[in-house]
Scaffold this active site. Structure first.
Site, mmCIF file in Angstrom:
data_model
loop_
_atom_site.group_PDB
_atom_site.id
_atom_site.type_symbol
_atom_site.label_atom_id
_atom_site.label_comp_id
_atom_site.label_asym_id
_atom_site.label_seq_id
_atom_site.Cartn_x
_atom_site.Cartn_y
_atom_site.Cartn_z
ATOM 1 N N ARG A 281 -11.825 15.439 7.425
ATOM 2 C CA ARG A 281 -12.637 15.734 6.229
ATOM 3 C C ARG A 281 -14.072 16.059 6.640
ATOM 4 O O ARG A 281 -14.613 15.448 7.558
ATOM 5 C CB ARG A 281 -12.648 14.526 5.293
ATOM 6 C CG ARG A 281 -11.355 14.363 4.523
ATOM 7 C CD ARG A 281 -11.345 13.063 3.746
ATOM 8 N NE ARG A 281 -10.427 12.115 4.334
ATOM 9 C CZ ARG A 281 -10.340 10.837 3.983
ATOM 10 N NH1 ARG A 281 -11.116 10.359 3.041
ATOM 11 N NH2 ARG A 281 -9.472 10.042 4.573
ATOM 12 N N GLU B 235 -8.024 -5.580 5.041
ATOM 13 C CA GLU B 235 -7.894 -5.212 3.626
ATOM 14 C C GLU B 235 -6.700 -5.913 2.984
ATOM 15 O O GLU B 235 -6.743 -6.294 1.816
ATOM 16 C CB GLU B 235 -7.735 -3.689 3.499
ATOM 17 C CG GLU B 235 -9.035 -2.954 3.793
ATOM 18 C CD GLU B 235 -8.843 -1.474 4.038
ATOM 19 O OE1 GLU B 235 -8.408 -1.123 5.160
ATOM 20 O OE2 GLU B 235 -9.125 -0.675 3.147
ATOM 21 N N HIS C 140 -13.026 2.560 -0.054
ATOM 22 C CA HIS C 140 -12.975 1.541 1.004
ATOM 23 C C HIS C 140 -13.613 0.220 0.539
ATOM 24 O O HIS C 140 -14.045 -0.577 1.364
ATOM 25 C CB HIS C 140 -13.729 1.976 2.289
ATOM 26 C CG HIS C 140 -13.090 3.089 3.042
ATOM 27 N ND1 HIS C 140 -13.834 4.028 3.715
ATOM 28 C CD2 HIS C 140 -11.809 3.423 3.263
ATOM 29 C CE1 HIS C 140 -13.033 4.891 4.313
ATOM 30 N NE2 HIS C 140 -11.792 4.544 4.039
ATOM 31 N N ASN D 41 0.876 -1.172 0.000
ATOM 32 C CA ASN D 41 0.000 0.000 0.000
ATOM 33 C C ASN D 41 0.916 1.226 0.000
ATOM 34 O O ASN D 41 1.444 1.621 1.040
ATOM 35 C CB ASN D 41 -0.888 -0.043 1.249
ATOM 36 C CG ASN D 41 -1.865 1.118 1.296
ATOM 37 O OD1 ASN D 41 -1.797 2.030 0.478
ATOM 38 N ND2 ASN D 41 -2.762 1.091 2.260
ATOM 39 N N ARG E 210 -2.486 -2.055 -3.659
ATOM 40 C CA ARG E 210 -3.736 -1.317 -3.414
ATOM 41 C C ARG E 210 -3.728 -0.077 -4.312
ATOM 42 O O ARG E 210 -2.806 0.746 -4.237
ATOM 43 C CB ARG E 210 -3.819 -0.889 -1.956
ATOM 44 C CG ARG E 210 -5.037 -0.066 -1.699
ATOM 45 C CD ARG E 210 -5.037 0.578 -0.352
ATOM 46 N NE ARG E 210 -6.267 1.333 -0.188
ATOM 47 C CZ ARG E 210 -6.373 2.434 0.515
ATOM 48 N NH1 ARG E 210 -5.334 2.919 1.142
ATOM 49 N NH2 ARG E 210 -7.525 3.040 0.610
#
Ligand code: AMP
Length: 400
Positions: free
Chosen positions: A241, A385, A180, A7, A91
């Site tokens: 955010r 993940e 996601h 990643n 990823r």
């Protein structure tokens, strides 16, 4: 079969190395602060203590070189040489409209990933650098791209369309993509197992609540709506955010504050969310502590966060016409009984009833926290993940 999962972010590379026979994690780690004097490397081999070392690393190529050298380092006893790495799974945040599943990387795929830079300028270029580094360091080893957006390809047009002029979709591909996906997909599969149902027969609302937060409505195992949109800025309140806001606020700020587009972007992405409301922190643990010790703005940040989660759960409950389970995952979802309780509180009439004792009983494992008689199950399922990327990598490799 051994798979390296990477990643690659803007200043870090995270890795996990799996033996897919029995899905064993052989090693994991991270290189952070790439390009900075304080760069460091953390590595943990299965069953060993984590080691942390300062390192000099000026780019992703050097970072991945360090990772690979560590895998073959005899002190770690992971593998003897590079030929034992059978594939690399990357990823990739944005696959645009092109990628509905994971793919083997070739020249055409590389071009398509480059075409998506404009859709995810903060993520895709860094993900891409990881691929380029592996092409140099592990020439000939199959590389597979696993996209965060792919799981959401099943979302119908009435859900991914914004009510903007149609030409903007045609010209700039402006639509909801969702993110996601790897996490929502993983927990959905696990939830189906816990419910003892086939994965394509479950209706779920999966809540990924971490630094980034998103909720997905899953009908018969596929994503039909999700809270993140064209970018990962839409939807829930997040660490920094803003999530959903009235778009007219942006015009208002441009007029009133004479703020540049770049500064406005920073405001919405980095200075809003829990941090923006509380003025204290983006970290949920600190928000919870501060609210408990009387900070009114931490209390407000918490209230806004939980209310937004509850609002999305309720609306997706309507979208799905009921659900088998609500699933909580990621840092906040897995670890905070308070957030889970408050996000489900007052939804009893929808058949969502929590067992408060089960919710409060800690633990790191998958568990059901709804009351025995709750028509809708509530679950905590730790996301994975990396394992999902390794599985997808293996699947693509086998199909090829
Ligand atoms: P993630 O992005 O999945 O690593 O999640 C990070 C978020 O999880 C941060 O806001 C953390 O404060 C939050 N988090 C981690 N542990 C806990 C906990 N025990 N209680 C509440 N929030 C937590």
């Amino acid at each position: 079969m051994k798979v390296l999962v990477l990643n690659s972010g803007s200043s870090s590379v995270k890795y996990t190395f799996f033996s897919m026979d029995g899905e064993k994690k052989l090693a994991r780690g991270i290189i952070e602060c790439i390009g900075l004097p304080e760069a460091y490397f953390k590595h943990q081999s299965a069953g060993e203590e984590e080691v942390k070392e300062q390192c000099k690393v000026s780019n992703h190529l050097e970072a991945i070189d360090i990772i690979i050298k560590n895998l073959i380092d005899p002190r770690h006893k992971i593998i003897n040489d590079l030929s034992e790495i059978d594939a690399v799974g990357h990823r990739i945040v944005h696959g645009g409209e092109k990628f509905s599943k994971s793919v083997m990387i070739n020249e055409e795929v590389l071009q398509d990933i480059r075409n998506c830079f404009v859709l995810a300028p903060l993520h895709n270029p860094h993900n891409y650098t990881g691929i380029e580094a592996c092409e140099k360091l592990l020439a000939g080893v199959p590389q597979i791209a696993v996209f965060d957006t792919a799981f959401h390809h099943t979302i119908p047009d009435y859900s991914y369309f914004y009510a903007l002029p149609y030409s903007l979709y045609q010209k700039y591909n402006i639509r909801r993509y969702g993110f996601h996906g790897t996490s929502h997909h993983y927990v959905a599969q696990r939830a189906a197992q816990l419910l003892n149902k086939p994965p394509d027969q479950v209706n779920l609302i999966t809540c990924h609540l971490g630094n980034g937060c998103s909720i997905t409505a899953i009908r018969n195992g596929i994503s039909v709506d999700t809270s993140m949109g064209f970018t990962p800025l839409e939807g829930l309140v997040m660490g920094t955010r803003c999530g959903d806001i009235d778009p007219a606020i942006i015009i208002h700020l441009l007029n009133l504050e004479k703020i540049s587009a770049d500064d406005l972007n920073t405001l919405l992405q980095k200075k809003s969310g829990l941090l923006g409301i509380s003025g204290l922190t983006s970290d949920m643990r600190t928000i919870l502590k501060s609210a408990a010790s009387g900070s009114d703005r931490a209390r407000l940040a918490l209230d806004v966060f939980c209310y937004r989660v509850k609002k999305y759960i309720s609306s997706y409950f309507g979208v799905l016409n009921g659900a088998d389970a609500i699933v909580f995952t990621a840092g906040i979802g897995e670890n905070s009984p308070t957030i889970r309780e408050r996000s489900c509180h007052g939804l009893e009439n929808l058949g969502i009833r929590m067992d408060l004792q089960a919710n409060n009983a800690g633990g790191l494992e998958e568990r059901i926290i709804s009351a025995q008689d709750s028509p809708v199950k509530i679950m905590v399922i730790p996301t994975n993940e990396e394992l999902m990327i390794a599985r997808q990598t293996l699947r693509v490799l086998t199909n090829n």
